[in-house]
Design a protein around this motif. Structure first.
Motif, PDB file in Angstrom:
ATOM      1  N   UNK A   1       8.147  -2.821  -1.309  1.00  0.00           N
ATOM      2  CA  UNK A   1       7.461  -2.336  -0.105  1.00  0.00           C
ATOM      3  C   UNK A   1       7.675  -0.848   0.112  1.00  0.00           C
ATOM      4  N   UNK A   2       8.850  -0.345  -0.242  1.00  0.00           N
ATOM      5  CA  UNK A   2       9.083   1.100  -0.140  1.00  0.00           C
ATOM      6  C   UNK A   2       8.150   1.852  -1.083  1.00  0.00           C
ATOM      7  N   UNK A   3       7.942   1.321  -2.291  1.00  0.00           N
ATOM      8  CA  UNK A   3       7.044   1.953  -3.253  1.00  0.00           C
ATOM      9  C   UNK A   3       5.602   1.931  -2.744  1.00  0.00           C
ATOM     10  N   UNK A   4       5.181   0.824  -2.145  1.00  0.00           N
ATOM     11  CA  UNK A   4       3.816   0.735  -1.639  1.00  0.00           C
ATOM     12  C   UNK A   4       3.577   1.741  -0.523  1.00  0.00           C
ATOM     13  N   UNK A   5       4.531   1.875   0.400  1.00  0.00           N
ATOM     14  CA  UNK A   5       4.368   2.858   1.473  1.00  0.00           C
ATOM     15  C   UNK A   5       4.330   4.270   0.917  1.00  0.00           C
ATOM     16  N   UNK A   6       5.077   4.504  -0.143  1.00  0.00           N
ATOM     17  CA  UNK A   6       5.045   5.831  -0.773  1.00  0.00           C
ATOM     18  C   UNK A   6       3.656   6.119  -1.332  1.00  0.00           C
ATOM     19  N   UNK A   7       3.066   5.130  -1.995  1.00  0.00           N
ATOM     20  CA  UNK A   7       1.728   5.316  -2.541  1.00  0.00           C
ATOM     21  C   UNK A   7       0.674   5.504  -1.483  1.00  0.00           C
ATOM     22  N   UNK A   8       0.862   4.915  -0.311  1.00  0.00           N
ATOM     23  CA  UNK A   8      -0.096   5.042   0.784  1.00  0.00           C
ATOM     24  C   UNK A   8       0.102   6.322   1.587  1.00  0.00           C
ATOM     25  N   UNK A   9       1.160   7.079   1.293  1.00  0.00           N
ATOM     26  CA  UNK A   9       1.426   8.288   2.068  1.00  0.00           C
ATOM     27  C   UNK A   9       2.070   7.993   3.403  1.00  0.00           C
ATOM     28  N   UNK A  10       2.670   6.799   3.555  1.00  0.00           N
ATOM     29  CA  UNK A  10       3.296   6.425   4.823  1.00  0.00           C
ATOM     30  C   UNK A  10       4.808   6.307   4.700  1.00  0.00           C
ATOM     31  N   UNK A  11       5.355   6.793   3.615  1.00  0.00           N
ATOM     32  CA  UNK A  11       6.794   6.664   3.394  1.00  0.00           C
ATOM     33  C   UNK A  11       7.558   7.650   4.252  1.00  0.00           C
ATOM     34  N   UNK A  12       8.768   7.289   4.575  1.00  0.00           N
ATOM     35  CA  UNK A  12       9.699   8.185   5.232  1.00  0.00           C
ATOM     36  C   UNK A  12      10.881   8.430   4.331  1.00  0.00           C
ATOM     37  N   UNK A  13      11.800   9.291   4.747  1.00  0.00           N
ATOM     38  CA  UNK A  13      12.979   9.562   3.912  1.00  0.00           C
ATOM     39  C   UNK A  13      13.760   8.302   3.559  1.00  0.00           C
ATOM     40  N   UNK A  14      13.791   7.310   4.458  1.00  0.00           N
ATOM     41  CA  UNK A  14      14.542   6.087   4.161  1.00  0.00           C
ATOM     42  C   UNK A  14      13.870   5.278   3.056  1.00  0.00           C
ATOM     43  N   UNK A  15      12.558   5.395   2.928  1.00  0.00           N
ATOM     44  CA  UNK A  15      11.879   4.721   1.819  1.00  0.00           C
ATOM     45  C   UNK A  15      12.277   5.339   0.488  1.00  0.00           C
ATOM     46  N   UNK A  16      12.386   6.660   0.459  1.00  0.00           N
ATOM     47  CA  UNK A  16      12.828   7.311  -0.779  1.00  0.00           C
ATOM     48  C   UNK A  16      14.254   6.886  -1.115  1.00  0.00           C
ATOM     49  N   UNK A  17      15.086   6.768  -0.084  1.00  0.00           N
ATOM     50  CA  UNK A  17      16.457   6.299  -0.329  1.00  0.00           C
ATOM     51  C   UNK A  17      16.468   4.852  -0.802  1.00  0.00           C
TER      52      UNK A  17
END
Length: 905
Positions: A379-395
């Protein structure tokens, strides 16, 4: 495209008279945006709040329990208004989505200062940036971590001779999952139940089909019909090609027209709801027909596989067996349980992986420890692809990849791994160590939720960010340091660096020494102002420092945003590999979960083969046993053998209520499901011939919403079983015919039992209170009788919950009634009535009733009716023509009839 939900919590329609003419500029903007999104609640951004107006405000106020206020007037009426804080909007969105609403999120896309430049009455530009719907949410706070959030699109094609097939496209944009399948019309309801979607997208024509109305009524999902004109086959294929940037779909496999139509509908809906964002979906995989055990919706509900009859996860089989330690693993476990396999090799590979982890305790413990440190990578990867990721997703991606590297090291040190574990370890080998190192170096220990908050780049990673932070946070120290240096250079201890709104930063010295300073540092100091008692200067260095200080915070945020974009680009460059790693983590978690469960509860490895066997030794009901264990009570295990070609393929079970018939029936069905999903089973031993379809008809409930009684529901579900069960199926039937009159019910149960034996020829457990049916054991070759043991004690009974061969002598209904607390007078009166009824029945035993009727197996036309017995009186009457008799002849005829009657007497 109008996004019209069939079953939202409340219909969303604009209030009458929403005409922008005469409205304030801001309200005119709102009305225009709302008109473009008529079927969504509009979250209209105003500063720190999302405001809702008109009908939207009234609906949201009721749904969320927030205060409804007024704001100005429009068309002579006050405008209803309510709002929610932006910082808490996810909580409110979650509640609205759970009620079946969709929400259009309208953000300010312009700085208010820029709007003012166009004029004092100019309105800040706003745009809908996304549509939030049940099947397209991606935010962690809006998602159930243990449940897939599926959008299911449905297409249709004709297969010849009037038959149709339905294509299903299951998409989870929160993880990128994308699968396609096709099912015949009769299996559509079961396929929908297996996917358990949050939202269903289909054409208006499919939605309007009367034959499917019941499916839409029973679905828990929001239903969204789309205009047929938008779902042309050519457009569907084009959307698929554009999504993956290919010129042909041949490289993805062979898809049917119905599957492509469904995929196109899903992509169309995702594009409309996500607007500019493009979710990174995996290449669609096609599920082979028959690859999973077919379980219809009624059976899933009866067996409570993933949720109880009340809709709760607690108390279901899924909740009982879940020992996963990751969210991704929990979702995969639910997927495996919803679709047990029929491929024997795949089942055996799963069992082998579980067996290896059962035997190797230290490896299992190490894997589970490493997995517990892995966040939700998918789910963190999907949000990254959608441009909705935050720093915690990268972590989360960093930590997930680090856990994967640890797991790969543990697995690589183990020799002779089973095939499935080798395959999963192979995916983990792809982890990019440089990406982990970069993310570790770049991200701070404490991270904000949003990139807009800043402060997520680790000190020392980016010198310019460090400098900007120092300027922004410690500008006084920087200025003081410069002041001290200038004072030392000029020898003027009273030199000061000051600030005002007119000059900004400036250097000030007493006038008495000002000229000396100017002469000494002409190349650096520039005269700005002469006061009565002081002189003011500036310098190139001070001017540059002032520029840096004034824009330090903005510059720091901009530099951090650039770092974030760079990290995101690096992640997306390896997105396909990271997705495979996420799948491998989930697979390992499920295998380790099964192994942990088996060790904890002493479950054993089953044998699943291509025979028609069904042998369970010491079988137990997993959910009931768990409940009894919590209460400190033992579970009575029972054997079940439905393997014989000559005897025992059908087990007819009689016995009292509360004796455990339903538990016994369900536990064997659940053992079959567990075995074919790849888990160990609650039994001492189990050998199960591959099952293609599982049917369960246990319990009864009215369906008053559809105007169906208990008995009607029972007959509908029984009809589905008798029409679809094959020789490889397993059928569980309990109390067929109990919802109607005794002889009606007995005859239906009798005929169903014979049909299962002769036509379906399947393995079946058939529980009944009709003791008359037990006599069929001597006439149906593959039927055996079994009963639940009961011990009588004084006026009561003790239910032993033990299944043994034989026939129940009594139903013990009166004893159960007494245990339930019926008044003693009622129980006593029932006893006297029962004795009278039993006495009347003794002259006509069940054996005689059974022997009087032919078997269903004969399927022969009924014999010709027997000739009526001789009737001399009737013959005399037939010979008389009343119209031709004289009075004297009529009197003679009457005497002849009397003599004839006297002679017979």
């Amino acid at each position: 495209m109008a996004l019209t939900a069939v079953r939202p919590a409340a219909d969303i329609t604009p209030a009458p008279g929403l005409d922008p003419v005469g409205a304030t500029p801001m309200m005119a903007q709102y009305i225009e945006i709302k008109a473009a999104n008529p079927d969504c609640l509009l979250f209209y951004r105003m500063g720190d709040f999302y405001e809702l107006f008109f009908a939207d405000a009234e609906i949201a106020s009721r749904a969320l329990g927030i205060v409804l206020t007024k704001r100005g007037k429009h068309a002579g009426s006050e405008i209803p208004m309510c709002g929610v804080p932006v910082e808490r909007s996810d909580d409110y969105l979650n509640r609205l989505i759970a009620l079946g609403h969709r929400v259009a999120v309208c953000e300010q896309t312009e700085d208010p200062a820029e709007a003012k430049k166009r004029g004092p009455k100019s309105v800040v530009r706003r745009e809908v940036v996304r549509l939030v719907t049940p099947g397209t949410i991606t935010e962690d706070r809006l998602l159930d971590p243990a449940r897939a959030n599926l959008l299911l699109a449905i297409g249709r094609r004709k297969t010849g001779e009037g038959a149709v097939a339905y294509g299903l496209a299951a998409v989870d944009i929160s993880t990128g999952r994308f699968s396609l399948s096709e099912v015949p019309a009769g299996d559509l309801a079961g396929a929908i139940a297996r996917h358990d979607p949050r939202e269903i997208v289909l054409s208006e024509a499919i939605h309007a089909d009367p034959a499917l109305t019941r499916i839409w009524q029973e679905s828990r999902a929001a239903i969204v019909p789309l205009a047929q004109a938008e779902l042309e086959p050519a457009a569907a294929e084009r959307r698929l090609r554009e999504q993956y940037g290919v010129s042909t779909l041949d490289g993805f496999g062979q898809f049917t027209r119905a599957e492509i139509a469904a995929a196109g509908a899903a992509l169309l809906y995702i594009a409309r709801t996500q607007l500019a964002a493009r979710p990174p979906l995996a290449i669609p995989t096609r599920e082979d027909p028959g690859a999973t055990l077919a379980i219809d919706a009624a059976t899933r509900a009866n067996l409570e596989l993933t949720r109880t009859l009340s809709g709760e996860r607690t108390g279901s089989l899924l909740a009982t067996i879940d020992r996963t330690v990751t969210a991704n693993g929990a979702r995969l476990l639910a997927e495996h349980l919803a679709g047990p396999l029929t491929n024997l090799e795949a089942i055996a590979r799963r069992h082998e992986a579980v067996a290896h982890l059962v035997e190797n305790g230290p490896l299992r413990a190490g894997l589970r420890d490493a997995l517990a440190r892995a966040p939700d990578l998918a789910r963190a990867l999907s949000r990254t692809g959608l441009g909705r990721a935050g720093p915690r997703d990268l972590a989360a991606i960093r930590d997930g990849l680090a856990a994967a590297a640890d797991l790969e090291a543990r697995l690589s040190a183990v020799p002779d791994l089973p095939e499935d574990l080798v395959r999963l370890a192979g995916h983990l080998e792809q982890v990019d160590a440089d990406l982990i190192a970069t993310l570790t170096a770049a991200l701070a220990d404490e991270l904000p939720l949003s990139r807009r908050d800043g402060g997520f780049v680790r000190p020392g990673y980016h010198p310019e960010i460090d400098e900007a932070r120092i300027l922004g946070q410690d500008s006084r120290k920087v200025i003081a340091a410069l002041q001290a240096r200038y004072a030392e250079q000029t020898g003027c201890r009273t030199l000061r660096i000051k600030h005002n709104n007119l000059l900004g930063y400036f250097i000030e010295v007493p006038q008495s020494i000002g000229e000396a300073c100017l002469k000494g540092l002409q190349s650096e100091f520039v005269h700005r102002q002469t006061m009565v008692d002081a002189m003011r200067f500036t310098s190139v260095e001070l001017g540059a420092l002032e520029s840096k200080i004034s824009g330090a915070a903005d510059r720091a945020l901009a530099l951090e945003a650039a770092v974030f974009d760079d990290l995101t680009a690096r992640i997306l460059a390896g997105a396909e590999t990271i997705a495979e790693v996420a799948e491998a983590l989930a697979g390992l978690d499920v295998a380790a979960s099964h192994a942990e469960l088996a060790v904890e509860l002493d479950w054993r490895r089953p044998v699943v083969d291509d025979s028609l066997s069904f042998v369970v030794v010491g079988g137990r009901h997993p959910v009931v046993e768990a409940a009894l264990r919590r209460a400190g009570e033992p579970f009575i295990a029972n054997d079940c053998d439905l393997s014989g070609d000559t005897r025992g393929r059908i087990r007819l079970i009689t016995g009292p209520n509360m004796g455990g018939k339903s538990t016994f029936l369900r536990q064997n069905a659940l053992i079959a499901v567990l075995a074919q999903m790849g888990a160990f089973v609650p039994a001492a031993e189990a050998r199960i011939g591959r099952i293609d379809r599982l049917f369960s008809r246990v319990g009864a409930a009215d369906d008053l919403a559809r105007g169906q009684s208990t008995f009607m529901v029972e007959m509908v579900e029984t009809a589905a079983i008798l029409n679809q069960a094959t020789r490889r199926s397993l059928v569980i039937l309990d109390e067929i015919g109990r919802g109607t009159a005794t002889f009606d019910g007995l005859s239906i149960a009798w005929a169903c039992l014979e049909h299962l034996h002769e036509v379906n020829a399947c393995r079946a457990l058939f529980a009944t209170h009709f003791h008359e049916l037990t006599a069929l054991g001597d006439r149906l070759a593959r039927l055996e009788n079994a009963t639940l043991k009961v011990a009588e004690h004084r006026d009561g009974v003790v239910f032993l919950h033990e299944v043994v061969p034989g026939i129940a002598e009594r139903s013990y209904g009166l004893q159960v009634a007494r245990l339930a607390g019926l008044p003693g007078s009622v129980v006593a009166r029932a006893g006297s009535i029962l004795k009278s009824l039993e006495k009347a029945e003794r002259g006509r035993p069940a054996r005689a009733r059974i022997d009087d009727l032919p078997l269903f197996a004969a399927l022969a036309p009924p014999p010709p009716p027997e000739p009526p017995p001789e009737d001399p009186l009737g013959a005399l009457l037939d010979a008389i023509d009343p119209d031709a008799l004289t009075p004297r002849e009529a009197l003679d005829a009457l005497y002849r009839l009397k003599r004839q009657r006297a002679g017979r007497g």
